[in-house]
Design an enzyme around this catalytic site. Structure first.
Site, PDB file in Angstrom:
ATOM      1  CB  SER A  89       0.847  -1.576  -2.674  1.00  0.00           C
ATOM      2  OG  SER A  89       1.518  -0.398  -2.311  1.00  0.00           O
TER       3      SER A  89
ATOM      4  CE  LYS B 264       0.120  -1.410  -7.925  1.00  0.00           C
ATOM      5  NZ  LYS B 264       0.738  -1.724  -6.626  1.00  0.00           N
TER       6      LYS B 264
ATOM      7  CB  SER C  63       0.626   1.793  -4.897  1.00  0.00           C
ATOM      8  OG  SER C  63       1.009   0.435  -5.039  1.00  0.00           O
TER       9      SER C  63
END
Ligand SMILES: [Mg+2]
Ligand SMILES: [Zn+2]
Lengths: 500, 99, 498
Positions: free
Chosen positions: C176, C77, C152
């Site tokens: 997330s 990420k 996210s």
């Protein structure tokens, strides 16, 4: 128009508040492992943490905590069983995170005091300055303003930032308001900062160099009519970089406030900047709206809960309190109060002590530093500590005099030479060809010459009237250009005239 | 109450250093009325006898020894700088004093 | 091969059936063929990954002892810094920034010889539940490209579901990791707070953020968990204790006699029927596997969302202050005569997206003098109450469970103009972050009404992360026999390759 200080204190009572920031002398920064060495090349002592690179996290320097607890203990504070770091949020380019990790409502040390003594016309006066809190925080980077007036923020075209200083541990020491100092407010302020500095130095936790910024004082001053309850509006003067400036800044602000109040004007609550050259303060750029620091507990750090064992361990490491230390020195050296106060006031006690430790007689050391050397400093309009002469030099000179290698008069020349940058005492002596005439035959020649020139005087001495010898000694000293040891001259002269 | 005026949003934007158009200010102010009403619910149960929790773990006294570690090189430190000069970060003129 | 689990890939590597270089290349090929549609990645480090793979192959050839996941590719990420590799956090304000240091998670990945393919898309600074808030365009859900992949960490989850990588790293502040896992039919774990170092994780909300492992199976997730977890002296909030034995738990899957608590408040109105059906079915399967199902009540959870939307914005308003155009990242408006303050203001206006600005302003408000007690202070008290709810629930059950989110993946754009509706997505995941406990989401099948995957959430007490792996492994096994194949096999295939 301009008020005198006497006018001010006749009508108003000053109230002080002092905030001192001290840089700790840890090896590494408060929240990262970067070195704290002073004067390194720009941005060579920075890392993701102190540059606030995205993702970096702070970690607490244990030594900084210990130093802060020691400071608290030395200032008679209680050490909080629970304390916490908080973020103080405001934007400023020399503060990489745009928040300062500080402490807010949970500082590590609270409620202490410092007793100070000042020498007044009415004798020594003692004042107690109460400490509100001692807390930990971090320093900012340094900016260099380019364009416009040199180094000034105003009119600069741009700024260059060096973050070597960012994150150096700072301890902030805040007093409670200090009322009741009356006309002595400027001296109390100075004495407090001086005492604080001595305590910090004795603890070994900071370099306490005001001129390098490792000890910085902000002075809050307000006035109220004598007898009034309500506090007046205060101003906060920053950038006060020497003990002398602390005194000047407080005195100057008292006069400025009184002038405003007498004219029926308002004192603005604001930050002011002390200007070394004029001794006056100028207004900081006033902000349209007040800052709101939005303090909240620092979520990247955990609370500090010092236990009693740790605190007692640190307490056991505390050195002799400077006031106790001074009392002890005064006794050991048998110095009268007045002269002790003079040394403290001249900020030379530590220098004299260092000279004594190197073997000098206390009276001699004191007389050199407060006499001849202070006189030269005064002439040159600098502080004694800025002169090139060190306690080692003075101790050496004192010892040369004691051994009869130098006369007092010659020693003064050596001192002058050392201060003039001609080198260490030995170098000055050899370069200037300074030498005590202790060759007895050379002296005897001068003695015979003097007695021949003043036969009546010689006769008086020979008849037992010893005070008459002075005139002969003077002539002999003149003959030997002051390089002779007067005591030896006297001894030889008296022997020569049958009075030994 | 649980709503914000355009001027209050403008003051917050100033504190947060975000330039905002008039339209954005007005929009945010109206959105905030809804959002604040929702979040203000926390006050229903936040009575005086409840201690605040600022951190999920009860950790205490986490320290690091006072030992220096290598810093970045100045090149690395300045590698992301929008502008630099004399091994320093070059930034626009700074108005106003340090707080 | 790309559809295999990491464990299967590792075994193929160990047997010499494939090299890490070839495996890595296969994944880059897959990315080349599908990522134009999915847009899971923001940056690919092709050269670096292949070089790393070659180095692992060389170690293996020399007979060196390797970690269980050595040579397996992973998607990272874009909120975790990796030295020299662009890190944007999905924001324009960091476009082009290359960090001069590695996050601890990256260091741990490298030490385990896990191959980092590149950086995945995310909601800007991890603020969002749909990955629509990325400044670089949305990521699409491989199950239906018109739908969101969650957020996210939508990029990491989509990369797994699209078989672009068998392993991924996410971060979870309010869900997330878990919510994207739920809506993409993958597995994601938010470890106990402090279990994985936050050093080098670009902070959104420091007291809530936690990085964690994502994969397609429970065991793969456990192996990755073990690789990245552990004490880190650079993170003061990192727990100084041994990593829970998650791998053993994932291998065992024995839930006999375990008490599983169903949180009454996280299973009622507002949950899509298909989500509830799958949840009930999972409970039955767990009961059949020998667990005892009990009901627990956590009455203060209804305040969790409100508290979260005060705490997270407050912390972020401070954390994001460093993006000021002075030391790195975007600088806007640096013209002659402009002041530093003006440049900061303009840069932050242009560099931050709407949602980020909204939260910064909200947080600035919640912390400001006069409002602190009413907002931030009250939210912290709610945090205490939620933690108390968990503590008492964990006296009645070993783990707690709920659906991961109320609905399956919604359409891109459907909620982007209604922040409150968007925030409701995280209603079941947020309490976990507030208390700092562990949470896992794993697929429990697809909803009848839309054929989209549904997530099952398991919550475990602080540093008892192994419990969620036990339950997760048990449920995964039971579902596999019920559905006949992994849930992901129900997804339509993308691109030409499979
Ligand atoms: Mg301060
Ligand atoms: Zn540093």
């Amino acid at each position: 128009m301009s008020l005198t200080y006497d006018d001010v204190i006749a009508k108003y009572e000053p109230v002080l508040g002092l905030e001192v920031h001290v840089e700790l002398n840890t090896n590494s920064k408060m929240f990262c492992g970067c070195s704290t060495t002073f004067g390194a090349e720009p941005n060579t002592q920075t890392c993701p943490v102190c540059l606030a690179l995205p993702g970096a996290l702070p970690t607490v320097n244990e030594k900084a905590i210990e130093s802060t607890i020691k400071i608290g203990l030395a200032l008679n504070c209680s050490i909080a069983p629970f304390s916490r770091f908080a973020r103080k949020n405001y934007f400023y380019p020399d503060m990489p995170k745009n928040f300062q990790i500080s402490q807010y409502d949970e500082p590590i040390c609270v409620n202490g005091y410092v007793d100070v003594e000042i020498d007044t016309d009415e004798g020594l006066k003692k004042f107690r300055v109460e400490i509100e809190r001692v807390h930990m925080e971090e320093d900012t980077g340094k900016s260099l303003h380019v364009g416009g007036a040199t180094g000034r923020i105003h009119g600069a075209e741009y700024s260059l930032l060096d973050y070597n200083r960012a994150g150096i541990p700072l301890v902030e020491i805040v007093t409670k308001i200090v009322p009741g100092t009356g006309k002595y407010a400027p001296e109390v302020a100075k004495a407090y900062v001086g005492e604080l500095r001595d305590i910090l130095r004795s603890l070994g936790v900071s370099d306490v160099k005001m001129e390098q910024g490792s000890l910085r004082c902000d002075a809050n001053v307000s006035l109220r009519l004598i007898g009034a309850e309500k506090l007046g509006t205060r101003s906060e003067t920053k950038n006060v970089n020497s003990l002398r400036s602390v005194e000047r800044a407080v005195r100057g602000e008292m006069i400025r406030h009184a002038e405003l109040l007498n004219k029926g004007e308002r004192v603005v609550q604001e930050t002011r900047h002390f200007q070394e050259e004029s001794g006056l303060t100028r207004s900081g750029r006033s902000k349209e709206q007040a800052e709101d620091y939005r303090y909240f507990p620092e979520p990247d750090l955990v609370p500090v809960e010092p236990d009693a064992t740790w605190i007692e361990e640190l307490r056991a490491q505390l050195p002799e309190r400077p006031s106790v230390h001074r009392k002890r020195l005064q006794e050991e050296w048998s110095v009268p109060d007045k002269e002790m106060a003079a040394m403290i006031n001249a900020d030379l006690l530590d220098t004299v002590e260092a000279t004594v430790i190197l073997g000098s007689d206390p009276t001699k050391a004191r007389s050199w530093w407060l006499g001849e050397i202070s006189r030269i400093a005064n002439e040159q309009n600098v502080s004694v500590k800025e002169l090139a002469i060190t306690p080692t030099d003075v101790a050496e000179i004192v010892s040369l005099v004691a051994q009869g290698e130098l006369t007092d008069k010659l020693a003064r020349q050596v001192v002058e030479g050392v201060i003039a940058g001609e080198g260490k005492p030995a170098a000055v002596i050899s370069a200037r060809g300074i030498k005590v005439v202790n060759d007895d035959s050379a002296l005897m020649a001068a003695i015979e010459k003097a007695c021949a020139a003043q036969p009546e005087t010689a006769e008086k001495v020979r008849a037992g009237h010893l005070p008459a010898a002075g005139a002969l000694i003077g002539a002999i000293m003149k003959e030997t250009k002051g390089q002779a040891d007067a005591a030896r001259v006297r001894e030889l002269l008296l022997g020569h005239l049958g009075q030994a | 109450m649980s709503s914000l005026s355009r001027d209050e949003v403008a003051n917050l934007a100033r504190l947060a250093r975000i330039e905002m158009s008039e339209e954005e200010l007005v929009n945010l102010a109206s959105e905030f009325t809804v959002i604040l009403e929702a979040v203000a619910r926390v006050q229903e149960v936040a009575s005086a006898d409840v201690a605040p929790t600022s951190h999920p773990l009860p950790l205490r006294n986490v320290f690091r020894p006072d030992v220096t570690k290598p810093s970045l090189t100045p090149e690395e430190a300045l590698s992301g700088a929008p502008a630099s000069e004399e091994q320093r970060f070059r930034v626009p003129q700074i108005l106003g004093e340090e707080a | 091969m790309i559809r295999s689990s990491a464990v299967e890939m590792a075994s193929a590597l160990a047997k010499g059936e494939i090299t890490s270089v070839a495996l890595t290349q296969l994944h880059f090929d897959r990315i080349a063929s599908v990522d134009t549609d999915v847009h899971a990645f923001l940056h690919l480090d092709t050269d670096g990954a292949l070089a790393q793979a070659a180095a692992v192959d060389a170690k293996r050839a020399k007979g060196e002892k390797l970690s269980p996941l050595a040579g397996i590719p992973l998607a990272l990420k874009d909120v975790l810094v990796q030295k020299g590799i662009p890190t944007t956090c999905g924001s324009k304000i960091l476009e082009g920034w290359r960090p001069p240091y590695d996050s601890t998670v990256v260091t741990n990945l490298k030490n385990n010889d896990i191959i980092i393919l590149g950086k995945t898309n995310m909601d800007e600074f991890a603020m969002g539940s749909s990955t629509e808030n990325s400044a670089y365009g949305p990521t699409h859900n491989p199950w239906d490209l018109s739908r969101i992949p969650g957020g996210s960490g939508g990029g990491s989850a989509a990369a797994l579901a699209a078989f672009e990588a068998p392993l991924a790293i996410g971060t979870d502040t309010g869900g997330s990791i878990r919510q994207p896992a739920a809506v993409t039919g993958t597995v994601g774990v938010k470890p106990t707070y402090g279990g994985v170092s936050r050093y080098g994780l670009v902070a959104f909300s420091s007291s809530l953020d936690q990085a964690g492992p994502c994969a397609r199976t429970v065991l793969d997730t456990a192996l990755l968990h073990e690789a990245i977890a552990g004490h880190d002296p650079r993170d003061s909030t990192s727990i100084n204790a041994p990593v829970p034995n998650v791998v053993a738990a994932a291998k065992s899957g024995d839930v006999k006699g375990m008490k599983i608590g169903v949180v009454k408040e996280l299973n009622g109105d507002g949950y899509q029927p298909g989500v509830r059906a799958r949840f009930d079915e999972s409970l039955e399967l767990l009961a059949k596997a020998g667990a005892e199902i009990v009901e627990v009540s956590c009455p203060n959870f209804e305040y969790a969302l409100a508290a979260y939307y005060l705490i997270a914005p407050s912390e972020c308003s401070s954390n994001l202050a460093r993006f000021d155009a002075m030391r790195y990242g975007l600088r806007v408006g640096d013209v002659d005569g402009a002041s530093a303050e003006e440049v900061m203001n303009l840069t932050r206006e242009v560099g931050f997206g709407r949602e980020v600005k909204r939260r910064i302003i909200l947080g600035t408000y919640a912390l400001s003098s006069g409002y602190y007690d009413a907002y931030y202070g009250s939210a912290q008290k709610v945090r205490t109450l939620i933690t108390q709810d968990f503590t008492s629930a964990f006296t009645k059950a070993d783990v707690l469970v709920s659906p991961t989110c109320p609905t399956t993946a919604f359409k891109i754009g459907e909620k982007s103009n209604d922040p409150l509706a968007m925030y409701l997505n995280d209603i079941a995941t947020i309490p976990v972050n507030m208390a700092g406990i562990g949470g896992m989401s794993l697929p429990s099948g697809v909803a009848d009404e839309d054929g989209l995957p549904v997530g099952f959430q398991i919550m475990s007490p602080v540093m008892k992360d192994e419990r969620m792996y036990l339950v997760g492994a048990a449920l995964e096994a039971a579902l596999l026999s019920k559905w006949g194949a992994p849930i992901l096999s129900k997804a339509p295939s993308l691109g030409g390759l499979a």
